[in-house]
Write a protein that holds these residues in place. Structure first.
Motif, PDB file in Angstrom:
ATOM      1  N   SER A   1      22.347  32.565  43.089  1.00 10.85           N
ATOM      2  CA  SER A   1      23.754  32.550  42.704  1.00 10.85           C
ATOM      3  C   SER A   1      24.038  33.472  41.517  1.00 10.85           C
ATOM      4  O   SER A   1      25.089  34.132  41.473  1.00 10.85           O
ATOM      5  N   LEU A   2      23.136  33.550  40.561  1.00 10.58           N
ATOM      6  CA  LEU A   2      23.313  34.458  39.424  1.00 10.58           C
ATOM      7  C   LEU A   2      23.371  35.907  39.893  1.00 10.58           C
ATOM      8  O   LEU A   2      24.230  36.688  39.466  1.00 10.58           O
ATOM      9  N   GLN A   3      22.450  36.258  40.768  1.00  9.24           N
ATOM     10  CA  GLN A   3      22.412  37.630  41.277  1.00  9.24           C
ATOM     11  C   GLN A   3      23.619  37.933  42.156  1.00  9.24           C
ATOM     12  O   GLN A   3      24.135  39.055  42.151  1.00  9.24           O
ATOM     13  N   LEU A   4      24.091  36.931  42.900  1.00 11.12           N
ATOM     14  CA  LEU A   4      25.279  37.130  43.722  1.00 11.12           C
ATOM     15  C   LEU A   4      26.511  37.355  42.844  1.00 11.12           C
ATOM     16  O   LEU A   4      27.350  38.220  43.142  1.00 11.12           O
ATOM     17  N   LEU A   5      26.633  36.583  41.765  1.00  8.31           N
ATOM     18  CA  LEU A   5      27.730  36.813  40.823  1.00  8.31           C
ATOM     19  C   LEU A   5      27.672  38.232  40.266  1.00  8.31           C
ATOM     20  O   LEU A   5      28.688  38.931  40.196  1.00  8.31           O
ATOM     21  N   ALA A   6      26.474  38.662  39.883  1.00  2.00           N
ATOM     22  CA  ALA A   6      26.321  40.009  39.333  1.00  2.00           C
ATOM     23  C   ALA A   6      26.664  41.068  40.376  1.00  2.00           C
ATOM     24  O   ALA A   6      27.249  42.115  40.055  1.00  2.00           O
ATOM     25  N   THR A   7      26.328  40.790  41.624  1.00  2.00           N
ATOM     26  CA  THR A   7      26.661  41.714  42.712  1.00  2.00           C
ATOM     27  C   THR A   7      28.170  41.835  42.878  1.00  2.00           C
ATOM     28  O   THR A   7      28.730  42.936  42.971  1.00  2.00           O
ATOM     29  N   ALA A   8      28.851  40.684  42.909  1.00  2.00           N
ATOM     30  CA  ALA A   8      30.304  40.697  43.052  1.00  2.00           C
ATOM     31  C   ALA A   8      30.967  41.371  41.848  1.00  2.00           C
ATOM     32  O   ALA A   8      31.948  42.111  41.999  1.00  2.00           O
ATOM     33  N   LYS A   9      30.430  41.127  40.659  1.00  2.00           N
ATOM     34  CA  LYS A   9      30.969  41.766  39.460  1.00  2.00           C
ATOM     35  C   LYS A   9      30.811  43.285  39.538  1.00  2.00           C
ATOM     36  O   LYS A   9      31.716  44.046  39.159  1.00  2.00           O
TER      37      LYS A   9
ATOM     38  N   LYS B   1      24.782  31.499  31.534  1.00  2.00           N
ATOM     39  CA  LYS B   1      24.212  32.679  32.193  1.00  2.00           C
ATOM     40  C   LYS B   1      25.113  33.134  33.338  1.00  2.00           C
ATOM     41  O   LYS B   1      25.291  34.339  33.562  1.00  2.00           O
ATOM     42  N   LYS B   2      25.680  32.177  34.061  1.00  2.00           N
ATOM     43  CA  LYS B   2      26.589  32.524  35.150  1.00  2.00           C
ATOM     44  C   LYS B   2      27.872  33.157  34.616  1.00  2.00           C
ATOM     45  O   LYS B   2      28.435  34.059  35.246  1.00  2.00           O
TER      46      LYS B   2
END
Length: 312
Positions: free
Chosen positions: A125-133, A174-175
């Protein structure tokens, strides 16, 4: 800017709701699910294979909600798609004007009815948030340009009721750094654990950086509470609470009263921006809950002014 982003930025009470899963029936089936509570909520979640059960895709349901005049929050879980599939869904959602995304890792396939399915978890989920950002900044993960960059309003989930408790707020922070601006907190029947999380969220500054929406689940029977306690990962229902409902003269009504009790408690806590509502009841449980708590309709809330703004 989405209505949800505007409401959170303005500091008004925010209500989101979960759309029960859709398998068939077209737009009529989607409308039937949200019609009972439409006038109260700011946005409606299009879920992504909840509890590892296959249903109509979150993207398809989010588009249907948009077509029906309801603001969607499209869930994305990492269990079922790799980064290419997730990026494609984000770009596809943006193509249809869908801005609100809720990024989750997702329950393991063993929670569902097809446990032989292959797990993906290319991202968490952290990496997905970073991807969307990154996509909102005009780049795919590969660095390839995305022009024009989509406007996205990113959210996530955190569980105040699951160990390690001392790590939950740090993980939420972190999120936030990865891009989350709202949290739909996991259902928590243990109020002392929710209170602990919220107190730490206020002390750490998390509540200033992102809107916190505790989830309230309305059920019909004590058997449903026992099922949640036994089968739903990350949620515990105290035995004394279930026994109290079982002893009630009208257990179904007692289940509703429990939802009222938990919702009122959550709204009284510091750092809470609103609620995320889930109902498995036969009647219009969410609307009834809002009326019971004297929560105005969305239109009336928009007229009534703002509260404490969250930095979005």
């Amino acid at each position: 800017m989405s209505r949800l982003e505007q409401r959170i930025a303005a500091g008004g009470l925010v209500l989101t709701a979960e759309l029960l899963t859709i398998d068939a029936g077209g737009l009529d089936a989607v409308h039937e699910r949200f019609a009972p509570f439409e006038e109260y909520v700011d946005a409606v979640n299009a879920t992504d294979n909840t509890a590892a059960h296959a249903h109509a895709s979150a993207l398809a349901v989010a588009i249907a909600l948009k077509q029906l005049g309801v603001e969607p929050v499209m869930q994305l879980v990492c269990r079922d798609r790799n980064r290419l599939g997730l990026e494609a869904d984000i770009a596809g959602a943006a193509l249809h004007g869908i801005e609100n995304l809720c990024c989750l890792t997702g329950d393991d396939v063993t929670a569902g009815d097809e446990p032989e399915a292959r797990r993906v978890f290319d991202l968490d989920s952290l990496q997905l948030l970073a991807t969307a950002k990154a996509m909102a900044g005009g780049r795919y993960l590969s660095g390839r340009a995305l022009d024009p960059a989509p406007h996205l309003f990113l959210g996530a989930v955190e569980n105040p009721g699951a160990p390690p408790f001392e790590y939950r707020v740090d993980r939420a922070l972190k999120k936030v750094r990865a891009g989350a601006r709202f949290f739909q907190l996991q259902v928590c029947f243990q109020t002392e654990l929710l209170d602990r999380f919220l107190a730490e969220a206020v002390a750490s500054g998390l509540a200033r950086e992102a809107a916190l929406l505790p989830s309230i689940c309305l059920v019909r029977s004590p058997a449903a509470l026992r099922y949640i306690d036994a089968k739903v990962p990350g949620i515990s229902v105290p035995g004394a609470m279930i026994e109290r409902i079982e002893r009630a003269a009208d257990p179904e009504e007692a289940c509703f009263e429990l939802g009222v009790e938990l919702a009122a408690h959550a709204l009284a806590q510091p750092g809470v921006a609103g609620l995320h509502l889930i109902s498995f009841r036969r009647e219009a449980g969410i609307a009834r809950l809002c009326r019971r708590l004297e929560i105005p309709t969305r239109a009336d809330r928009e007229k009534s002014g703002n509260g404490s703004a969250v930095a979005v």
